[in-house]
Design a protein around this motif. Sequence first.
Motif, short mmCIF file in Angstrom:
data_model
loop_
_atom_site.label_atom_id
_atom_site.label_comp_id
_atom_site.label_asym_id
_atom_site.label_seq_id
_atom_site.Cartn_x
_atom_site.Cartn_y
_atom_site.Cartn_z
N ALA A 11 0.87 -1.18 0.00
CA ALA A 11 0.00 0.00 0.00
C ALA A 11 0.91 1.23 0.00
O ALA A 11 2.11 1.11 -0.26
CB ALA A 11 -0.92 -0.05 1.21
N ARG A 33 -0.32 -9.31 -0.65
CA ARG A 33 -1.37 -10.33 -0.62
C ARG A 33 -2.16 -10.32 -1.92
O ARG A 33 -2.39 -11.35 -2.55
CB ARG A 33 -2.30 -10.07 0.58
CG ARG A 33 -3.46 -11.02 0.66
CD ARG A 33 -4.34 -10.73 1.86
NE ARG A 33 -4.91 -9.38 1.82
CZ ARG A 33 -5.70 -8.89 2.76
NH1 ARG A 33 -5.99 -9.62 3.82
NH2 ARG A 33 -6.19 -7.67 2.67
N THR A 34 -2.57 -9.14 -2.34
CA THR A 34 -3.27 -9.00 -3.60
C THR A 34 -2.23 -8.66 -4.67
O THR A 34 -1.63 -7.58 -4.64
CB THR A 34 -4.31 -7.86 -3.52
OG1 THR A 34 -5.05 -8.03 -2.30
CG2 THR A 34 -5.24 -7.86 -4.69
N PRO A 79 -3.29 -8.34 11.18
CA PRO A 79 -2.67 -8.60 9.87
C PRO A 79 -1.16 -8.83 9.97
O PRO A 79 -0.60 -9.69 9.28
CB PRO A 79 -2.99 -7.35 9.06
CG PRO A 79 -4.25 -6.82 9.66
CD PRO A 79 -4.14 -7.13 11.13
N ASN A 102 2.99 0.56 12.28
CA ASN A 102 2.84 1.25 13.56
C ASN A 102 2.38 0.28 14.63
O ASN A 102 1.28 0.38 15.16
CB ASN A 102 1.82 2.38 13.43
CG ASN A 102 2.50 3.72 13.20
OD1 ASN A 102 3.68 3.90 13.51
ND2 ASN A 102 1.75 4.66 12.66
#
Length: 472
Positions: A11, A33-34, A79, A102
Amino acid sequence: DKAVIGVTGLAVMGRNLARNLARHGHVVALHNRTAARTKALVEEFGHEGEFVPAETAEEFVASLERPRRLVIMVKAGAPTDAVIEEFAPLLEPGDMIVDGGNAHFADTRRREAALRERGLHFVGAGISGGEEGALNGPSIMPGGSAESYQALGPLLESIAATVDGTPCCVHVGPDGAGHFVKMVHNGIEYADMQLIAEAYDLLRQGAGLAPTEIAEVFRSWNSGRLDSYLIEITAEVLAHTDARTGKPFVDIILDQAEQKGTGRWTVQTALDLGVPVSGIAEAVFARSVSGHAELRQAGHGLPGPRAVPGDVSPDDVEKALYASKIIAYAQGFNQIQAAGAEYGWDIDPGAMATIWRGGCIIRAKFLDRIRGAYESDPARPTLLTDDHFTHALGDAQDAWRGVVATSARLGIPAPGFASALAYYDALRADRLPAALTQAQRDFFGAHTYRRVDTEGSFHTRWESGRTEEPTN
Ligand code: NDP
């Protein structure tokens, strides 16, 4: 070619970190993942450096040279655990997993201990500076073993921001130390932002200046000792006009501050460690108050001050802001020192000030002063005793007290300024009313007290003759 480092989780943060690494000549393995995100990165930015995209976890791990360096940049929390569980079985002893998300430092401590059992290095690395920093040079706060830093340090330092030739990246300390320090960084950021907001409010409501005029005031402050990223962007925001309405932009924004939680973590942890971080706490609570629409609605008609005496000068506000900022940072650094002692981290506070000078949200000239203060005395109990800060606090006395008094008289909330001053006066005081508190505690709960003139603990029999007896 095998990749020297890999990033999974592409991301905004992971993507920019991977690009930053590639731009510095490192071969970077990519995974998400994607898979579409991986593909998009290579299509859009493949020309920036050498990427090795992988679709599966196995391919990704196989593309890394040993010992493997694997950076996780996924959503913090469950996650992160899921991704660790996906990759750890594919790794071999000596390999390193870096969590750049974080994470709460307690999670990092837990993960580090578990992976150490399996022969893997786990490095919780605080990364500050948002997406812009990740791409162009963040401030990086890696924890984990000293051994892992030998293998990771040069890579991380190569992509970090630099100030005066020094990278904004240093090994903070073992296990969760990096994420802890990143958390306190964010807490200090909350406090700094709150103080700036109060300064703005006093200039607006107290001095009656327009936002564009206040922008000029901030601009001038930014060329002095307050020179910092946050002051700079404040001037930009205040000078901005809303395109839709022509009004000052700051006036069309809903005045309810949100938070993602690192400020709250900082305060919660400070309470556990017993460190007074009133500046950070006031900032977290000020955001909380702002967000309570119903409460504010209910309070809206309550009576305020009758007379409106008092004047606010920008110079006085600057002094109050600088003094309060010194207090907030002093408190945050005390929290780092306390955690260092509690967890055996041996953190060099001066080094933290050094790596916050660039790449992160609280970057400021000011941090050079803090670095200097700890250089001259690494074990100082508070930053306030450094000559520069003592002098600044002395110089601010009339202005600071005047601004706090005026804010109270005018009915402009300034919890950051006021609580910083109260903390300062508490440290200065010969005697605190805590003596009375202790007497009350002994009165209703036999909690005992110590005397100023004798060693030991005592309890007074308040109900029967008020006789005092030693309790140990
Ligand atoms: P997000 O926090 O929005 O997380 C999205 C990424 O996490 C995607 O790559 C997503 O994969 C992946 N992901 C989520 N759940 C899982 C899962 N169960 N298994 C595998 N992958 C998963 O991304 P950001 O880039 O904003 O932030 C990454 C980390 O960096 C976070 O921990 C964040 O707190 C931290 N951070 C963010 C900053 C910022 O300014 N945004 C600044 C500093 C730190 P998919 O594409 O498949 O959905």
